[in-house]
Design a protein around this motif. Structure first.
Motif, mmCIF file in Angstrom:
data_model
loop_
_atom_site.group_PDB
_atom_site.id
_atom_site.type_symbol
_atom_site.label_atom_id
_atom_site.label_comp_id
_atom_site.label_asym_id
_atom_site.label_seq_id
_atom_site.Cartn_x
_atom_site.Cartn_y
_atom_site.Cartn_z
ATOM 1 N N TYR A 127 45.074 24.590 0.013
ATOM 2 C CA TYR A 127 44.911 26.030 -0.187
ATOM 3 C C TYR A 127 44.846 26.730 1.172
ATOM 4 C CZ TYR A 127 43.570 25.055 -5.083
ATOM 5 O OH TYR A 127 43.532 24.648 -6.398
ATOM 6 N N GLN A 128 44.057 26.175 2.062
ATOM 7 C CA GLN A 128 43.909 26.759 3.390
ATOM 8 C C GLN A 128 45.252 26.847 4.100
ATOM 9 O OE1 GLN A 128 40.603 25.151 5.760
ATOM 10 N NE2 GLN A 128 41.969 25.103 7.531
ATOM 11 N N ALA A 129 46.064 25.797 3.960
ATOM 12 C CA ALA A 129 47.373 25.787 4.605
ATOM 13 C C ALA A 129 48.284 26.863 4.032
ATOM 14 C CB ALA A 129 48.012 24.410 4.452
ATOM 15 N N LEU A 130 48.352 26.955 2.704
ATOM 16 C CA LEU A 130 49.262 27.922 2.088
ATOM 17 C C LEU A 130 48.805 29.361 2.311
ATOM 18 C CD1 LEU A 130 50.288 26.112 -1.205
ATOM 19 C CD2 LEU A 130 51.665 26.518 0.825
ATOM 20 N N HIS A 131 47.515 29.561 2.457
ATOM 21 C CA HIS A 131 47.028 30.920 2.703
ATOM 22 C C HIS A 131 47.366 31.405 4.111
ATOM 23 C CE1 HIS A 131 44.032 30.622 -0.858
ATOM 24 N NE2 HIS A 131 45.188 31.139 -1.227
ATOM 25 N N GLN A 132 47.935 30.514 4.918
ATOM 26 C CA GLN A 132 48.457 30.952 6.213
ATOM 27 C C GLN A 132 49.826 31.602 6.089
ATOM 28 O OE1 GLN A 132 47.990 28.126 9.545
ATOM 29 N NE2 GLN A 132 46.645 26.918 8.227
ATOM 30 N N VAL A 133 50.491 31.385 4.931
ATOM 31 C CA VAL A 133 51.832 31.955 4.758
ATOM 32 C C VAL A 133 51.913 32.932 3.585
ATOM 33 C CG1 VAL A 133 52.968 29.990 5.831
ATOM 34 C CG2 VAL A 133 52.624 29.996 3.363
ATOM 35 N N THR A 134 50.858 33.026 2.771
ATOM 36 C CA THR A 134 50.890 33.946 1.626
ATOM 37 C C THR A 134 49.477 34.310 1.191
ATOM 38 O OG1 THR A 134 51.648 34.224 -0.676
ATOM 39 C CG2 THR A 134 50.974 32.022 -0.005
ATOM 40 N N VAL A 135 49.361 35.476 0.572
ATOM 41 C CA VAL A 135 48.070 35.894 0.013
ATOM 42 C C VAL A 135 48.003 35.596 -1.485
ATOM 43 C CG1 VAL A 135 47.728 37.707 1.723
ATOM 44 C CG2 VAL A 135 48.919 38.250 -0.424
ATOM 45 N N LEU A 136 49.053 34.988 -2.033
ATOM 46 C CA LEU A 136 49.073 34.695 -3.461
ATOM 47 C C LEU A 136 47.980 33.680 -3.815
ATOM 48 C CD1 LEU A 136 52.907 34.307 -4.126
ATOM 49 C CD2 LEU A 136 51.429 36.175 -4.916
ATOM 50 N N PRO A 137 47.378 33.806 -4.990
ATOM 51 C CA PRO A 137 46.420 32.793 -5.435
ATOM 52 C C PRO A 137 47.126 31.467 -5.686
ATOM 53 C CG PRO A 137 46.901 34.334 -7.216
ATOM 54 C CD PRO A 137 47.542 34.895 -5.984
ATOM 55 N N VAL A 138 46.415 30.362 -5.412
ATOM 56 C CA VAL A 138 46.985 29.031 -5.513
ATOM 57 C C VAL A 138 46.083 28.173 -6.398
ATOM 58 C CG1 VAL A 138 47.813 27.009 -4.244
ATOM 59 C CG2 VAL A 138 47.869 29.262 -3.158
ATOM 60 N N TYR A 139 46.704 27.365 -7.248
ATOM 61 C CA TYR A 139 45.940 26.417 -8.058
ATOM 62 C C TYR A 139 46.690 25.092 -8.069
ATOM 63 C CZ TYR A 139 42.962 24.533 -11.730
ATOM 64 O OH TYR A 139 42.068 23.758 -12.439
ATOM 65 N N MET A 140 45.955 24.007 -7.878
ATOM 66 C CA MET A 140 46.569 22.686 -7.725
ATOM 67 C C MET A 140 45.933 21.667 -8.664
ATOM 68 S SD MET A 140 46.841 20.472 -4.160
ATOM 69 C CE MET A 140 45.102 20.707 -3.777
ATOM 70 N N VAL A 141 46.778 20.823 -9.252
ATOM 71 C CA VAL A 141 46.332 19.662 -10.021
ATOM 72 C C VAL A 141 47.140 18.456 -9.548
ATOM 73 C CG1 VAL A 141 45.612 20.961 -12.064
ATOM 74 C CG2 VAL A 141 47.977 20.134 -11.894
ATOM 75 N N GLY A 142 46.742 17.277 -9.986
ATOM 76 C CA GLY A 142 47.500 16.085 -9.651
ATOM 77 C C GLY A 142 48.892 16.117 -10.254
ATOM 78 N N ASP A 143 49.826 15.444 -9.599
ATOM 79 C CA ASP A 143 51.213 15.495 -10.077
ATOM 80 C C ASP A 143 51.374 14.875 -11.456
ATOM 81 O OD1 ASP A 143 50.703 12.954 -9.059
ATOM 82 O OD2 ASP A 143 52.556 12.822 -7.902
ATOM 83 N N VAL A 144 50.646 13.791 -11.731
ATOM 84 C CA VAL A 144 50.779 13.181 -13.050
ATOM 85 C C VAL A 144 50.087 14.023 -14.123
ATOM 86 C CG1 VAL A 144 51.152 10.826 -12.271
ATOM 87 C CG2 VAL A 144 48.818 11.668 -12.524
ATOM 88 N N VAL A 145 49.029 14.741 -13.745
ATOM 89 C CA VAL A 145 48.402 15.677 -14.685
ATOM 90 C C VAL A 145 49.377 16.801 -15.012
ATOM 91 C CG1 VAL A 145 46.575 17.408 -14.959
ATOM 92 C CG2 VAL A 145 46.032 15.149 -14.020
ATOM 93 N N ALA A 146 50.021 17.336 -13.979
ATOM 94 C CA ALA A 146 51.004 18.398 -14.198
ATOM 95 C C ALA A 146 52.149 17.901 -15.072
ATOM 96 C CB ALA A 146 51.543 18.896 -12.857
ATOM 97 N N HIS A 147 52.614 16.691 -14.797
ATOM 98 C CA HIS A 147 53.686 16.112 -15.612
ATOM 99 C C HIS A 147 53.256 16.048 -17.075
ATOM 100 C CE1 HIS A 147 57.396 13.443 -15.168
ATOM 101 N NE2 HIS A 147 57.230 13.617 -16.464
ATOM 102 N N GLY A 148 52.031 15.564 -17.304
ATOM 103 C CA GLY A 148 51.521 15.474 -18.672
ATOM 104 C C GLY A 148 51.393 16.827 -19.329
ATOM 105 N N LEU A 149 50.914 17.819 -18.590
ATOM 106 C CA LEU A 149 50.777 19.168 -19.147
ATOM 107 C C LEU A 149 52.133 19.740 -19.545
ATOM 108 C CD1 LEU A 149 48.115 20.862 -16.833
ATOM 109 C CD2 LEU A 149 47.957 20.575 -19.320
#
Length: 314
Positions: A103-125
């Motif tokens: 989140y800290q890294a991406l907030h250096q290039v955008t003010v958009l809100p960010v939400y992250m989950v594991g890749d396999v969780v995302a795949h399942g969702l």
């Protein structure tokens, strides 16, 4: 509904797209899909920097196409802390990835809100909401690619467990893996180092004592050409994985099991051995639960990342 910018960070590549989630009954729309190599061997810091550059490029592209994303959804390898944006655990498939502050890294290039989950969780969702698991209330998702991961989706929501570790399907015990080094560091016998894409190559090289294939795709090609060792590797690894999935089903009692990832393209012998192993291991009431192939392909984690972000980002 506005699009979400999504990323799928894996050991081989980082994929990205803008995902428009539908109103009920429609299919998701995936726009401007692109990908770059992860270059995991360069270390976690380098991967983080590549992600930042990629995000900046994607946001510039969005402006050129009149897309105004309302947030960013990330499907990340390892175990991410969705609240803080830190990668709290990772295997050697991504050296130096643990501890990265996404989140800290991406907030250096955008003010958009960010939400992250594991890749396999995302795949399942993704599969649970819009793919092969959409008719299931309790879904077990298994991803078989460079590594092996899993997710448990209950009523459309991921079950994370007490430490965010629920669903680590690749680290279930299997006799086939005894003595083979797993990405988590053990040689006590996990299924991942002998049944993932990387694992197929490892098992083939062990059995041929000197031959060097580099990935599961090469093993599958050899099997298609009639190489008996490759055929045995495909069948044995799939059977062992099926036995493991049967054990997981005995514990979870799902009404749907979805298996996705590059290794699922290994052919009919792989699927047959997987299903035989599953039925041998599953309890009688669970033997008829179908092992379905994922329907969303490489878009599944991108769509799932958008689903997770949409549930959190207002």
């Amino acid at each position: 509904m506005a699009e979400l910018l999504t990323f799928d960070i894996g050991g081989t590549k980082i994929a990205s797209a803008f995902v428009r989630l539908p109103e009920e009954g429609d299919a998701p729309v995936v726009l401007l899909r692109d990908e770059i190599p992860t270059r995991a061997a360069e270390g976690g810091d380098a991967v983080r920097e590549r992600l930042m550059e990629f995000a900046y490029q994607q946001l510039q592209l969005a402006g050129e196409h009149g897309i105004v994303p309302r947030g960013i959804g990330i499907a990340a390898a390892g175990v991410p802390d969705s609240k803080t944006g830190e990668i709290i655990s990772a295997t050697d498939l991504l050296p130096g990835w643990k501890g990265q502050q996404i989140y800290q890294a991406l907030h250096q290039v955008t003010v958009l809100p960010v939400y992250m989950v594991g890749d396999v969780v995302a795949h399942g969702l993704g599969e649970a909401q819009y793919g092969a698991g959409r008719t299931s209330r309790i879904m077990l998702s298994i991803g078989v690619g460079t590594g092996i991961g899993g997710a448990i989706i209950i009523d459309g929501q991921p079950f994370f467990g007490a430490h965010g570790m629920a669903g680590h399907a690749g680290h279930v015990a299997s006799p086939l893996g005894v003595g083979v080094l797993c990405s988590c560091g053990t040689t006590q016998g996990h299924i991942e180092p002998v049944a993932s894409g990387t694992g197929l190559a490892t098992l083939y090289n062990i059995r041929t004592d000197g031959s060097q294939v580099h990935n599961g795709g090469e093993v599958a090609a050899l099997a298609n050409d009639g190489d008996e060792t490759a055929i045995s590797v495909i069948k044995d690894s799939a059977h062992a994985l099926g036995v493991c999935i049967g054990g997981m089903a005995n514990l979870i009692d799902p009404d749907g099991i979805v298996v996705s990832g590059s290794v699922t393209k290994a052919g009919a012998d792989w699927w047959s051995a997987l299903r035989i192993g599953y039925r041998e291991s599953a309890l009688p009431l669970l033997r008829d639960v179908q092992l379905r192939e994922g329907e969303l392909g490489g878009d599944a984690p991108l769509i799932g990342a958008a689903v997770a972000a949409s549930q959190t980002i207002n």
